[in-house]
Design an enzyme around this catalytic site. Sequence first.
Site, PDB file in Angstrom:
ATOM      1  N   ASP A 186       0.871  -1.207  -0.038  1.00 52.78           N
ATOM      2  CA  ASP A 186      -0.146  -0.072  -0.197  1.00 52.78           C
ATOM      3  C   ASP A 186       0.803   1.303  -0.073  1.00 52.78           C
ATOM      4  O   ASP A 186       2.189   1.074   0.286  1.00 52.78           O
ATOM      5  CB  ASP A 186      -0.786   0.001   1.360  1.00 52.78           C
ATOM      6  CG  ASP A 186      -1.448   1.220   1.487  1.00 52.78           C
ATOM      7  OD1 ASP A 186      -2.203   1.643   0.560  1.00 52.78           O
ATOM      8  OD2 ASP A 186      -1.472   1.632   2.538  1.00 52.78           O
ATOM      9  N   ASP A 204      -0.039   5.306   0.999  1.00 53.44           N
ATOM     10  CA  ASP A 204      -0.433   6.062   1.813  1.00 53.44           C
ATOM     11  C   ASP A 204      -0.177   5.566   3.349  1.00 53.44           C
ATOM     12  O   ASP A 204      -1.013   4.658   3.541  1.00 53.44           O
ATOM     13  CB  ASP A 204      -1.710   6.910   1.742  1.00 53.44           C
ATOM     14  CG  ASP A 204      -1.537   7.823   0.781  1.00 53.44           C
ATOM     15  OD1 ASP A 204      -0.699   8.742   0.785  1.00 53.44           O
ATOM     16  OD2 ASP A 204      -2.503   7.817  -0.218  1.00 53.44           O
TER      17      ASP A 204
HETATM   18  O1  C5P Z   1      -2.611   4.352  -0.680  1.00 49.04           O
HETATM   19  P1  C5P Z   1      -3.704   4.210   0.209  1.00 49.04           P
HETATM   20  O2  C5P Z   1      -4.477   3.052  -0.541  1.00 49.04           O
HETATM   21  O3  C5P Z   1      -3.464   3.971   1.477  1.00 49.04           O
HETATM   22  O4  C5P Z   1      -4.474   5.437  -0.149  1.00 49.04           O
HETATM   23  C1  C5P Z   1      -5.674   5.935   0.429  1.00 49.04           C
HETATM   24  C2  C5P Z   1      -5.871   6.495   1.493  1.00 49.04           C
HETATM   25  O5  C5P Z   1      -6.043   7.988   1.490  1.00 49.04           O
HETATM   26  C3  C5P Z   1      -6.746   6.115   2.373  1.00 49.04           C
HETATM   27  O6  C5P Z   1      -6.482   5.284   3.249  1.00 49.04           O
HETATM   28  C4  C5P Z   1      -7.477   7.377   2.847  1.00 49.04           C
HETATM   29  O7  C5P Z   1      -7.336   7.741   4.404  1.00 49.04           O
HETATM   30  C5  C5P Z   1      -6.560   8.466   2.064  1.00 49.04           C
HETATM   31  N1  C5P Z   1      -7.751   9.530   1.541  1.00 49.04           N
HETATM   32  C6  C5P Z   1      -7.730  10.643   1.783  1.00 49.04           C
HETATM   33  N2  C5P Z   1      -8.416  11.712   0.965  1.00 49.04           N
HETATM   34  C7  C5P Z   1      -9.784  11.184   0.151  1.00 49.04           C
HETATM   35  C8  C5P Z   1      -9.667   9.721   0.085  1.00 49.04           C
HETATM   36  C9  C5P Z   1      -8.802   8.857   0.854  1.00 49.04           C
HETATM   37  O8  C5P Z   1      -6.862  11.254   2.398  1.00 49.04           O
HETATM   38  N3  C5P Z   1     -10.250  12.024  -0.379  1.00 49.04           N
HETATM   39 MG    MG Z   2      -2.837   3.300   3.493  1.00 48.73          MG
END
Ligand code: C5P
Ligand code: MG
Length: 297
Positions: free
Chosen positions: A49, A51
């Site tokens: 993954d 973030d």
């Molecule tokens: O790389 P990863 O799959 O972890 O990226 C997704 C993350 O981004 C989610 O875990 C979520 O907390 C975050 N996110 C965000 N803003 C959004 C959608 C998702 O910060 N609009």
């Molecule tokens: Mg993540």
Amino acid sequence: ILAIWHQLTKTEIPELTRVSVMMRERSRVEDTMYAMQKAGAGSLQVISDFDMTLTKFAHKGKRVPTTHNILNNRLLIDDDSTVKMKKLFNTYYPIEIDASLNPEEKLPYMVEWWTKVHDLLIQQRIRKDELARAVRDSNAVLREGCSAFFDCLAEQRVPLLIFSAGVGDILEEVIRQNHVFHPNVHIISNYMDFDHTGVLQAFKGQLIHSYNKRAGALSHGATLRELHGQPNVLLLGDSLGDLSMADGVSTAQNILTVGFLNDQVEERKESFLNSFDIVLLRDETMDVPNAILRFIV
Ligand code: C5P
Ligand code: MG
């Protein structure tokens, strides 16, 4: 013999004896690691993954921005939208990590969150040529030891699949600016679609959010097929949804899963321990993945 093996891991991988490291079944971890070591680097792939897994959760007392939050910058969007994006984060992030809700219950909220933010970003007509500056301006930071992790995988020619529900264009820029976008890196993520003048007009393909990575893993079969010669998988994530990232690897023989438990630690400890082989509590480093890698390759 088992006692000697336990002794071996203790001396060879002291990182696994830290208090921040938890394992439901230490013997399973050890068996898997020995099997992976025996097969060597040529049989290994890493699926991670992005973030809050490859990037830190917090740095110097402040939350590190996700790829979406890097876009929450006055350079790219107006004041009104920055407030809206922050509000959406404060509404939906607690649902994403709520230990009392199961993934099916969270799913509609996640789709809502991603859709609202993507619509907002499109409406703000974000420019492709300003993304690099937004990343430079941001406090995005990789986990300590992350560069060594990327470099070691590249050196050993171990494929690294980064599977992110974040924004692919931003993710690429973060790893490029950290000088770790090596040729062994493959990415599955949400990519922006720009018009001929370089203005964001849509997001490409099927939306990936934190709880539909299984569908993404299966539909990106073509990308994953390049990784088919590698039956051993080291998987890294910070969400239970990340566990399905390896579902596209039909030939998997050994899978070792590592979960970073960054937030709501007490509430989520049990479910993480039941789901990941190794759980790292509030660990902002790549020490454990690096130690595992050193052991295997
Ligand atoms: O790389 P990863 O799959 O972890 O990226 C997704 C993350 O981004 C989610 O875990 C979520 O907390 C975050 N996110 C965000 N803003 C959004 C959608 C998702 O910060 N609009
Ligand atoms: Mg993540």
